[in-house]
Design a protein around this motif. Structure first.
Motif, PDB file in Angstrom:
ATOM      1  N   GLU A  52       0.806  -1.216   0.000  1.00 45.65           N
ATOM      2  CA  GLU A  52       0.000   0.000   0.000  1.00 45.65           C
ATOM      3  C   GLU A  52       0.836   1.260   0.000  1.00 45.65           C
ATOM      4  O   GLU A  52       0.527   2.225  -0.676  1.00 45.65           O
ATOM      5  CB  GLU A  52      -0.943   0.003   1.196  1.00 45.65           C
ATOM      6  CG  GLU A  52      -1.866   1.196   1.211  1.00 45.65           C
ATOM      7  CD  GLU A  52      -2.877   1.109   2.307  1.00 45.65           C
ATOM      8  OE1 GLU A  52      -3.335   2.166   2.735  1.00 45.65           O
ATOM      9  OE2 GLU A  52      -3.203  -0.002   2.741  1.00 45.65           O
ATOM     10  N   SER A  56       7.890   3.407  -5.479  1.00 44.59           N
ATOM     11  CA  SER A  56       8.537   2.792  -6.626  1.00 44.59           C
ATOM     12  C   SER A  56       9.900   3.441  -6.795  1.00 44.59           C
ATOM     13  O   SER A  56      10.213   4.445  -6.158  1.00 44.59           O
ATOM     14  CB  SER A  56       7.687   2.992  -7.878  1.00 44.59           C
ATOM     15  OG  SER A  56       7.612   4.364  -8.182  1.00 44.59           O
ATOM     16  N   SER A  62       1.823   5.033  -3.823  1.00 49.51           N
ATOM     17  CA  SER A  62       0.421   4.701  -4.004  1.00 49.51           C
ATOM     18  C   SER A  62      -0.392   5.614  -3.101  1.00 49.51           C
ATOM     19  O   SER A  62       0.101   6.177  -2.149  1.00 49.51           O
ATOM     20  CB  SER A  62       0.173   3.231  -3.653  1.00 49.51           C
ATOM     21  OG  SER A  62       0.538   2.990  -2.318  1.00 49.51           O
ATOM     22  N   PRO A 120      -5.687  -5.123  -8.043  1.00 52.51           N
ATOM     23  CA  PRO A 120      -4.311  -5.301  -8.487  1.00 52.51           C
ATOM     24  C   PRO A 120      -3.306  -5.092  -7.356  1.00 52.51           C
ATOM     25  O   PRO A 120      -3.570  -4.350  -6.423  1.00 52.51           O
ATOM     26  CB  PRO A 120      -4.143  -4.211  -9.538  1.00 52.51           C
ATOM     27  CG  PRO A 120      -5.035  -3.118  -9.080  1.00 52.51           C
ATOM     28  CD  PRO A 120      -6.205  -3.808  -8.412  1.00 52.51           C
ATOM     29  N   TYR A 121      -2.190  -5.731  -7.482  1.00 53.92           N
ATOM     30  CA  TYR A 121      -1.098  -5.607  -6.524  1.00 53.92           C
ATOM     31  C   TYR A 121       0.007  -4.833  -7.227  1.00 53.92           C
ATOM     32  O   TYR A 121       1.008  -5.391  -7.656  1.00 53.92           O
ATOM     33  CB  TYR A 121      -0.612  -6.975  -6.074  1.00 53.92           C
ATOM     34  CG  TYR A 121      -1.717  -7.855  -5.537  1.00 53.92           C
ATOM     35  CD1 TYR A 121      -2.343  -7.536  -4.354  1.00 53.92           C
ATOM     36  CD2 TYR A 121      -2.128  -8.983  -6.219  1.00 53.92           C
ATOM     37  CE1 TYR A 121      -3.358  -8.324  -3.842  1.00 53.92           C
ATOM     38  CE2 TYR A 121      -3.142  -9.783  -5.717  1.00 53.92           C
ATOM     39  CZ  TYR A 121      -3.749  -9.449  -4.531  1.00 53.92           C
ATOM     40  OH  TYR A 121      -4.755 -10.227  -4.032  1.00 53.92           O
ATOM     41  N   ASP A 122      -0.191  -3.537  -7.351  1.00 51.29           N
ATOM     42  CA  ASP A 122       0.678  -2.697  -8.180  1.00 51.29           C
ATOM     43  C   ASP A 122       2.142  -2.723  -7.779  1.00 51.29           C
ATOM     44  O   ASP A 122       3.021  -2.624  -8.619  1.00 51.29           O
ATOM     45  CB  ASP A 122       0.184  -1.251  -8.147  1.00 51.29           C
ATOM     46  CG  ASP A 122      -1.197  -1.102  -8.743  1.00 51.29           C
ATOM     47  OD1 ASP A 122      -1.550  -1.916  -9.623  1.00 51.29           O
ATOM     48  OD2 ASP A 122      -1.929  -0.193  -8.312  1.00 51.29           O
ATOM     49  N   ARG A 123       2.436  -2.866  -6.510  1.00 52.56           N
ATOM     50  CA  ARG A 123       3.826  -2.762  -6.069  1.00 52.56           C
ATOM     51  C   ARG A 123       4.524  -4.110  -5.963  1.00 52.56           C
ATOM     52  O   ARG A 123       5.695  -4.169  -5.625  1.00 52.56           O
ATOM     53  CB  ARG A 123       3.904  -2.042  -4.724  1.00 52.56           C
ATOM     54  CG  ARG A 123       3.253  -0.691  -4.711  1.00 52.56           C
ATOM     55  CD  ARG A 123       3.911   0.236  -5.687  1.00 52.56           C
ATOM     56  NE  ARG A 123       3.279   1.546  -5.617  1.00 52.56           N
ATOM     57  CZ  ARG A 123       3.495   2.509  -6.467  1.00 52.56           C
ATOM     58  NH1 ARG A 123       4.319   2.342  -7.454  1.00 52.56           N
ATOM     59  NH2 ARG A 123       2.879   3.651  -6.346  1.00 52.56           N
ATOM     60  N   THR A 125       5.576  -6.063  -8.233  1.00 58.86           N
ATOM     61  CA  THR A 125       6.711  -6.165  -9.151  1.00 58.86           C
ATOM     62  C   THR A 125       7.950  -5.459  -8.587  1.00 58.86           C
ATOM     63  O   THR A 125       9.070  -5.915  -8.809  1.00 58.86           O
ATOM     64  CB  THR A 125       6.373  -5.591 -10.532  1.00 58.86           C
ATOM     65  OG1 THR A 125       5.898  -4.244 -10.367  1.00 58.86           O
ATOM     66  CG2 THR A 125       5.312  -6.425 -11.226  1.00 58.86           C
ATOM     67  N   THR A 126       7.731  -4.380  -7.828  1.00 56.43           N
ATOM     68  CA  THR A 126       8.864  -3.690  -7.198  1.00 56.43           C
ATOM     69  C   THR A 126       9.561  -4.628  -6.225  1.00 56.43           C
ATOM     70  O   THR A 126      10.791  -4.744  -6.224  1.00 56.43           O
ATOM     71  CB  THR A 126       8.391  -2.418  -6.472  1.00 56.43           C
ATOM     72  OG1 THR A 126       7.754  -1.555  -7.419  1.00 56.43           O
ATOM     73  CG2 THR A 126       9.553  -1.699  -5.819  1.00 56.43           C
TER      74      THR A 126
END
Length: 148
Positions: A52, A56, A62, A120-123, A125-126
């Motif tokens: 959350e 990035s 976020s 989505p789990y936007d972070r 990939t980070t």
């Protein structure tokens, strides 16, 4: 008459020359300290998605949604709340440029990934990029809480 206290050897008083003593530590030792600090926190069971408040590499964050009918917080209050909620691994990456470089290059700080709620789990990939070849510990909790 008051006693004079010699603070020259007190570790809590910064050196007069402005030098930060922790920056004298080798990066490998600093990374190990970060790993030790992260271990207790990562083993706790948080109630929310780890991603959350993860920043990035491009410096963006976020958004944080406020729940309930409380008045809209000021930008300063939002920043303070964000800092209070940052996981240890993210927090140490925000101290200074050296700590950020050491933290981001330490795969163990990013190898525990918790997916909570719905995509989505936007972070994610980070975290995956920063974990590099470190063994991953992944938790997926697809249960969602519905408002009452």
């Amino acid at each position: 008459m008051a006693d004079v206290i010699d603070l020259t050897s007190n570790p809590f008083v910064p050196p007069k020359d402005g030098r930060c003593l922790i920056n004298d530590l080798p990066s490998e030792l600093l990374a190990h300290i970060f790993t030790l600090g992260w271990t207790p926190e990562r083993d706790q069971e948080p109630d929310e998605d780890d991603f959350e408040d993860v920043d990035s590499d491009d410096g963006t964050y976020s958004t944080i949604s406020s729940e309930g009918s409380e008045p809209e917080p000021t930008p300063q209050e939002q920043e303070e709340e964000k800092e209070r909620r940052l996981p240890f691994n993210v927090l140490v990456s925000h101290v200074c440029s050296r700590w950020r470089a050491v933290a981001i290059e330490n795969p163990l700080l990013w190898s525990h990934i918790r997916f909570v709620g719905t995509p989505p789990y936007d972070r994610a990939t980070t975290y995956l990029e920063r974990a590099k070849a470190a063994p991953l510990a992944i938790t997926v909790d697809r249960t969602t809480m519905t408002p009452t």
